[in-house]
Design a protein around this motif. Structure first.
Motif, mmCIF file in Angstrom:
data_model
loop_
_atom_site.group_PDB
_atom_site.id
_atom_site.type_symbol
_atom_site.label_atom_id
_atom_site.label_comp_id
_atom_site.label_asym_id
_atom_site.label_seq_id
_atom_site.Cartn_x
_atom_site.Cartn_y
_atom_site.Cartn_z
ATOM 1 N N ALA A 78 0.821 -1.216 0.000
ATOM 2 C CA ALA A 78 0.000 0.000 0.000
ATOM 3 C C ALA A 78 0.855 1.267 0.000
ATOM 4 O O ALA A 78 0.552 2.229 -0.704
ATOM 5 C CB ALA A 78 -0.941 0.003 1.199
ATOM 6 N N ALA A 85 1.017 4.141 -2.823
ATOM 7 C CA ALA A 85 0.708 5.533 -2.485
ATOM 8 C C ALA A 85 1.824 6.472 -2.927
ATOM 9 O O ALA A 85 1.562 7.541 -3.485
ATOM 10 C CB ALA A 85 0.479 5.659 -0.982
ATOM 11 N N PHE A 116 -5.316 7.455 4.359
ATOM 12 C CA PHE A 116 -5.156 7.169 2.932
ATOM 13 C C PHE A 116 -6.236 7.874 2.113
ATOM 14 O O PHE A 116 -5.943 8.415 1.044
ATOM 15 C CB PHE A 116 -5.215 5.654 2.694
ATOM 16 N N ILE A 125 -8.123 5.462 -7.935
ATOM 17 C CA ILE A 125 -7.804 4.506 -6.868
ATOM 18 C C ILE A 125 -8.523 3.172 -7.057
ATOM 19 O O ILE A 125 -8.058 2.136 -6.560
ATOM 20 C CB ILE A 125 -8.161 5.107 -5.495
ATOM 21 N N LYS A 126 -9.607 3.152 -7.806
ATOM 22 C CA LYS A 126 -10.442 1.947 -7.925
ATOM 23 C C LYS A 126 -9.682 0.696 -8.384
ATOM 24 O O LYS A 126 -9.988 -0.403 -7.897
ATOM 25 C CB LYS A 126 -11.617 2.229 -8.857
ATOM 26 N N LEU A 136 -6.978 -0.398 -7.423
ATOM 27 C CA LEU A 136 -6.343 -0.995 -6.246
ATOM 28 C C LEU A 136 -7.368 -1.652 -5.323
ATOM 29 O O LEU A 136 -6.987 -2.328 -4.367
ATOM 30 C CB LEU A 136 -5.575 0.077 -5.460
ATOM 31 N N ALA A 137 -8.645 -1.446 -5.603
ATOM 32 C CA ALA A 137 -9.705 -1.886 -4.695
ATOM 33 C C ALA A 137 -9.992 -3.379 -4.766
ATOM 34 O O ALA A 137 -10.943 -3.858 -4.163
ATOM 35 C CB ALA A 137 -10.986 -1.089 -4.945
ATOM 36 N N HIS A 158 -8.098 -5.148 -3.261
ATOM 37 C CA HIS A 158 -7.815 -5.387 -1.843
ATOM 38 C C HIS A 158 -8.836 -4.622 -1.011
ATOM 39 O O HIS A 158 -9.162 -3.471 -1.299
ATOM 40 C CB HIS A 158 -6.402 -4.936 -1.473
ATOM 41 N N PHE A 177 -8.262 -0.832 0.167
ATOM 42 C CA PHE A 177 -8.484 0.235 -0.807
ATOM 43 C C PHE A 177 -9.952 0.343 -1.184
ATOM 44 O O PHE A 177 -10.444 1.445 -1.460
ATOM 45 C CB PHE A 177 -7.591 0.022 -2.034
ATOM 46 N N ILE A 181 -11.577 2.686 1.317
ATOM 47 C CA ILE A 181 -11.306 4.131 1.293
ATOM 48 C C ILE A 181 -12.069 4.843 0.174
ATOM 49 O O ILE A 181 -12.190 6.065 0.190
ATOM 50 C CB ILE A 181 -9.800 4.466 1.197
#
Length: 215
Positions: free
Chosen positions: A12, A16, A60, A102-103, A105-106, A108, A111, A114
């Motif tokens: 992560a 970032a 985050f 960011i999607k 990474l989601a 996981h 993410f 967030i």
């Protein structure tokens, strides 16, 4: 990194740093703003009684809340005068753009958790915010946290279109808009805690300590 409440993937922090490096190249002022908002979001989440994992979610989400401004033309971001209606509508797209960045990474859970805070950081408790016009407790708690600290930082920092405002003026504005724009409980917690944050020792293990090391 893990806790009894959830886990943060080992990659992560690297992800970032890579994303924030991209933002810094395009828009150094927004990069610095996001670093501050990430740190303050963690602190407000802590002072609001959230657990360590939730504090990291807030950090985050705060860090990434404006990364979508990469997709907004710089002449709008840095415009010294008032935005036109069309320009303002383009600016209002940034929470959704941030979510879209960011999607990927989601996959996981961390993410994925967030994303609502990122998308909702301009929602208002009276339902007059954007992009989804949610109100009250419909707005994710982390989004409500980000809105308070985001507004504080935006008002107190000098921008292309105005000088930064004194902190006492910022505090009064937060009070004035408590219950309409902002969650009143979070405003109350923030006003009691904020002036003491500068005296607290920086956590050398925080995400923002690592991010600020980007050359």
């Amino acid at each position: 990194m893990s806790s009894s409440w959830g886990n943060i993937p080992t990659w992560a922090y690297d992800a970032a740093q890579a994303l924030m490096q991209s933002l810094k190249v395009v828009d150094p002022l927004t990069y610095a703003h996001c670093c501050r908002v990430g740190e303050m979001s963690r602190k407000l989440a802590r002072d609001a009684g959230l657990n360590e994992y939730q504090q990291k979610l807030a950090e985050f989400a705060g860090l990434f809340h404006d990364i979508g401004k990469i997709g907004v033309p710089q002449e709008i971001i840095a415009k010294p005068g008032k935005l036109t209606d069309q320009e303002y509508e383009m600016m209002k797209c940034h929470p959704v753009l941030s979510e879209e960045i960011i999607k990927p990474l989601a996959t996981h859970e961390f993410f994925a958790e967030i994303l609502p805070g990122i998308r909702g950081h301009h929602e208002r408790v009276d339902g007059r915010g954007y992009p989804d016009k949610k109100n009250g407790d419909e707005i994710p708690l982390i989004a409500r946290i980000i809105l308070v600290v985001d507004t504080c930082d935006a008002m107190s920092e000098t921008r292309a279109y105005r000088k930064g405002l004194p902190m006492e003026v910022v505090y009064e504005e937060l009070k004035r808009c408590s219950g309409t724009q902002f969650d009143p409980q979070l405003v109350q917690i923030f006003l009691k805690a904020h002036e003491h944050w500068k005296d607290q020792k920086q956590d050398q293990d925080t995400l923002n300590y690592l991010i600020k090391k980007i050359a």
